[in-house]
Write an enzyme that holds these catalytic residues in place. Sequence first.
Site, mmCIF file in Angstrom:
data_model
loop_
_atom_site.group_PDB
_atom_site.id
_atom_site.type_symbol
_atom_site.label_atom_id
_atom_site.label_comp_id
_atom_site.label_asym_id
_atom_site.label_seq_id
_atom_site.Cartn_x
_atom_site.Cartn_y
_atom_site.Cartn_z
ATOM 1 N N LYS A 21 3.706 -19.951 24.128
ATOM 2 C CA LYS A 21 4.475 -18.709 24.141
ATOM 3 C C LYS A 21 4.936 -18.431 25.566
ATOM 4 O O LYS A 21 4.357 -18.923 26.521
ATOM 5 C CB LYS A 21 3.600 -17.549 23.656
ATOM 6 C CG LYS A 21 3.318 -17.585 22.156
ATOM 7 C CD LYS A 21 2.664 -16.305 21.707
ATOM 8 C CE LYS A 21 2.505 -16.294 20.200
ATOM 9 N NZ LYS A 21 3.785 -16.302 19.471
ATOM 10 N N ASP B 224 -2.551 -21.704 15.543
ATOM 11 C CA ASP B 224 -1.307 -21.101 15.058
ATOM 12 C C ASP B 224 -0.190 -22.120 14.929
ATOM 13 O O ASP B 224 0.655 -22.005 14.034
ATOM 14 C CB ASP B 224 -0.881 -19.990 16.036
ATOM 15 C CG ASP B 224 0.296 -19.178 15.516
ATOM 16 O OD1 ASP B 224 0.262 -18.794 14.332
ATOM 17 O OD2 ASP B 224 1.240 -18.928 16.287
ATOM 18 N N LYS C 39 13.097 -26.371 7.239
ATOM 19 C CA LYS C 39 14.277 -26.410 8.103
ATOM 20 C C LYS C 39 15.091 -27.666 7.816
ATOM 21 O O LYS C 39 14.533 -28.745 7.607
ATOM 22 C CB LYS C 39 13.851 -26.376 9.572
ATOM 23 C CG LYS C 39 13.231 -25.038 9.965
ATOM 24 C CD LYS C 39 12.812 -25.048 11.412
ATOM 25 C CE LYS C 39 12.138 -23.735 11.783
ATOM 26 N NZ LYS C 39 13.038 -22.584 11.707
ATOM 27 N N ARG D 45 0.814 -1.209 0.000
ATOM 28 C CA ARG D 45 0.000 0.000 0.000
ATOM 29 C C ARG D 45 0.848 1.258 0.000
ATOM 30 O O ARG D 45 0.404 2.309 -0.404
ATOM 31 C CB ARG D 45 -0.915 0.004 1.227
ATOM 32 C CG ARG D 45 -2.114 -0.898 1.058
ATOM 33 C CD ARG D 45 -3.020 -0.781 2.255
ATOM 34 N NE ARG D 45 -2.350 -1.226 3.489
ATOM 35 C CZ ARG D 45 -2.907 -1.191 4.688
ATOM 36 N NH1 ARG D 45 -4.127 -0.717 4.828
ATOM 37 N NH2 ARG D 45 -2.274 -1.631 5.739
ATOM 38 N N GLU E 231 8.177 -21.234 22.367
ATOM 39 C CA GLU E 231 8.586 -19.878 22.000
ATOM 40 C C GLU E 231 8.879 -19.101 23.272
ATOM 41 O O GLU E 231 8.147 -19.220 24.255
ATOM 42 C CB GLU E 231 7.465 -19.179 21.225
ATOM 43 C CG GLU E 231 7.154 -19.830 19.895
ATOM 44 C CD GLU E 231 6.012 -19.114 19.193
ATOM 45 O OE1 GLU E 231 6.298 -18.293 18.321
ATOM 46 O OE2 GLU E 231 4.846 -19.367 19.540
ATOM 47 N N ASP F 15 4.537 -24.212 5.081
ATOM 48 C CA ASP F 15 4.729 -24.370 6.521
ATOM 49 C C ASP F 15 6.240 -24.271 6.692
ATOM 50 O O ASP F 15 6.961 -25.213 6.374
ATOM 51 C CB ASP F 15 4.209 -25.725 7.000
ATOM 52 C CG ASP F 15 4.385 -25.893 8.494
ATOM 53 O OD1 ASP F 15 5.249 -25.208 9.062
ATOM 54 O OD2 ASP F 15 3.661 -26.699 9.098
ATOM 55 N N HIS F 16 6.707 -23.133 7.149
ATOM 56 C CA HIS F 16 8.158 -22.895 7.082
ATOM 57 C C HIS F 16 8.947 -23.905 7.898
ATOM 58 O O HIS F 16 10.137 -24.089 7.672
ATOM 59 C CB HIS F 16 8.509 -21.458 7.493
ATOM 60 C CG HIS F 16 8.307 -21.173 8.937
ATOM 61 N ND1 HIS F 16 7.140 -20.653 9.440
ATOM 62 C CD2 HIS F 16 9.119 -21.345 9.996
ATOM 63 C CE1 HIS F 16 7.249 -20.517 10.742
ATOM 64 N NE2 HIS F 16 8.433 -20.928 11.109
ATOM 65 N N LYS G 281 0.668 -19.889 5.910
ATOM 66 C CA LYS G 281 -0.322 -20.294 6.895
ATOM 67 C C LYS G 281 -0.675 -19.071 7.742
ATOM 68 O O LYS G 281 0.141 -18.141 7.833
ATOM 69 C CB LYS G 281 0.224 -21.450 7.736
ATOM 70 C CG LYS G 281 1.410 -21.057 8.636
ATOM 71 C CD LYS G 281 1.047 -20.981 10.071
ATOM 72 C CE LYS G 281 2.172 -20.581 10.965
ATOM 73 N NZ LYS G 281 1.856 -20.248 12.321
ATOM 74 N N HIS H 217 2.237 -26.808 12.198
ATOM 75 C CA HIS H 217 3.615 -27.225 12.479
ATOM 76 C C HIS H 217 3.695 -28.557 13.211
ATOM 77 O O HIS H 217 4.405 -29.470 12.791
ATOM 78 C CB HIS H 217 4.329 -26.182 13.354
ATOM 79 C CG HIS H 217 4.442 -24.833 12.737
ATOM 80 N ND1 HIS H 217 4.574 -24.643 11.384
ATOM 81 C CD2 HIS H 217 4.454 -23.600 13.291
ATOM 82 C CE1 HIS H 217 4.671 -23.346 11.143
ATOM 83 N NE2 HIS H 217 4.583 -22.692 12.289
#
Lengths: 526, 339
Positions: A376, A271, A218, A62, A252, A213-214, A184, A276
Amino acid sequence: MPESLFDRLAVGQTAPIVTEPVTLVIFGGVGDLAHRKLLPALYNLHLDGLLPPRFAAVGVGRKVLSDESYRDFAKDGVTEFSRRPFDGAAWQRFAETLFFVNASIEEGGTLAPLGARLDILEHDRGLPGSRIYYLAVPPSLFVPTVKQLAAAGLLARPSTSSRRQEPVTTETDAPPFPRLIVEKPIGRDLASACAINDAIAEVFSERQIYRIDHYLGKETVQNILVLRFANSIFEPLFNQKYIDHVQITVAEEEGVGTRAGYYEQAGALRDMVQNHLLQLLALVTMEPPYSLDADVIRDEKLEVLRSLQPIDRTAVVKQVVRAQYAAGYEIGAAVPGYRDEPGVAKDSRTETFVALKAFIDNWRWAGVPFFLRTGKRLPKRASEISIHLKEVPPILFNRTPPGSLDPNVLSIRIQPDEGFALTISSKVPGPRVRIYPVKMDFRYSSTFGATSPEAYERLLLDVMAGDATLFMRRDAVETAWRWVRPILEAWSEQADAPLPTYAAGEWGPIEADRLIESTGRQWRQP
Amino acid sequence: MATAVADRTWRDSSPETIEADLAALWIDLARQAPVVRALMANLVIFRERPAGERIDLSAPIDDVPVDEVSRLHPSRVILLHHARGAREARSPIAAAIGAFTFGPPRARYGVEQIALRSTCAEASLPSIVRRLTLGDLPTSLWWADDLSQAAPVAALVAMARQLVYDSRRWHDVREGVLALAPLLAGERETDLVDLNWRRLTPLRQAILHAVGSARPTADMKLAGGRIRHRPGDDALAWLFAGWLSSRLESTSDPRAPLLMEEAPGGDDILTVSFSDAFITATMNEHRVIVSSQDDVAPFVTAAPRETEAEAVASELRSLTPDVCLRDTLLALSRRFSSG
């Protein structure tokens, strides 16, 4: 039958990674993902000589930015987040491939200006019109963006330029293609995931869609298949006869940070678990595929997801724990609880932690519990799969409690400190029989020296090469949503039930400990 | 014994970047020469330091043989120099990382150390340590200070599988035992390791042997005894008394007077005599001698010689809780609690 010239030349050669000349269009080009991950990943691919010789990356957003301003933005990201140091000379050549186009999907704008700019760029740079559209935008913009792409006629494109004549060993003469990368989360439940997939399918065929899905990019995750199927020592043990249980932890250290807007609508189950953790579970438990073809591997992973024992609503209380972090400490400093984070409702019931017990109803894994945990504000950032073998019989060295032996554990560290380790019992030197659990440890960093490529490097390269192995197929995404659906439904019915909490910096709530301890086991801390 | 450190490398770090800095350090070390990163355990060492004291985190510690223990039992050492009494939660004010390598060039192995300087509320200490311990390794907490002066931080103890301390450092045996009492009563068992208790092992074994070899008499008791100890070894004497009390509660009056007296001079560390059983046991630095009024020759057994580092390393390798020590401390705790 005589061998072709190609076959004869190919003897003893490794296959090249074939990447087509391509234009990468990043929607959300000035977003956090582009800044921290995508642009540094492209830069590293450039350093490795893995980008196609003819290539352009076009950020779309934007903001009104010139190409030069966008290059400055990219330079900041590369300088701060690239795994390798900034190299001025290399940067100059890379920067020449970066462009920016102002466009807004939210405000009802069209993508016609984007199409015009792409046509010019591709003509000028000798690009054939193959395009990869990367949706690094909020999920609510997936469908509008795809519809706009179709409406602007940006998908089925003939070549707009004649190819240059220099020999390029990694190019093919395939016709121009459109491909779509979707980040995702794909939806927030089964219905919305199906709706998104349906809408995208109206424009792109499944073979053109790459759902990222990162985690799957890996190195250590890719190494799971190598570990299992390139070694004869482990695979015979991977079954209910020898494995006591499996734990998968994705922890995390950070709180919700600036993502409260998204996270309030998602929570840890949506999430992390739905994508994952279930993907990791599938990789660890899938049957051996008969080839490394993308769809063969994805078929086997899908079988695992389909074999997951449903957790019906009544079992949710017994098998699933959710919790929210309260105020606590991070590296000694006080940090606020989730409800005191900016952008979070004071009465929020969004879970920041999930622990669950799952079973796979197939011949190989029947009766083996899988404990999945994510959250988290846990003590450290760590993702790990640990495979706990059964105890030896209570005779000889394992005879007298409390001196029982620690069972063997194969742990696969996904991040950080990628590698794997096997703990085994060993005699302590000396005249008496004393046994100590020693660790055989493999670390990528110390074994292979160089830093591993970032997940996004591998994934972007795979999209350019048309390899979908590490991407989620529609059926897998929807099967995963189908499995978590009863959990989401049960939680929505328990709106008045107290939500457990855990202090920031702790390994989750006491309820999570009870979940596993009720089976006579304990969480393993990464 | 000299520490056989081949190389000692320290770098400044920050609490947030310790892991990344360690990884970089190992890569740099490996570039110089092959080295195996050896890890058997997490060893957290707590040292209380006054808030204003300047500390060189990379300097060796004089009174705690950290390097030698690391060599004998390769561990990730987390050295916590902590100023107690602060109420604020805050990050450590300084951090440093180090790697010590040992052995010949062709078989070099190394261990890593993390040193932290903290002045935060005790409640926030676990969040500092927890992120640095490697979860798949046993964690031991070595309380290098005199815990009779200040009780160990319960939240740190709860993280560890073992609490290692040395009651020889205690200025006040009663306070030391009472500081440990909450750990004995807790739901979760922490394996207590007292280096001083370890010194008592040959004496206990010798007495056991003597009693087992003696002509059995129906009324044989180990009561009404006297314990003479060298100055500074009162904790050892009390541990012996506690052991007897814990083991003989059913056959002897636990309140039977055990006369405790200090015996200045001489080589003997501890001498125990029981008038009822006619047994006398003497322990010095070299041996234990148990004599009785039977016609048999005294029983003599050697006392092992070991350094503090060897003792700590040996205990770190033992993951089986010491039931005897636990019972002994419970008995002493009851005795001291009741005045």
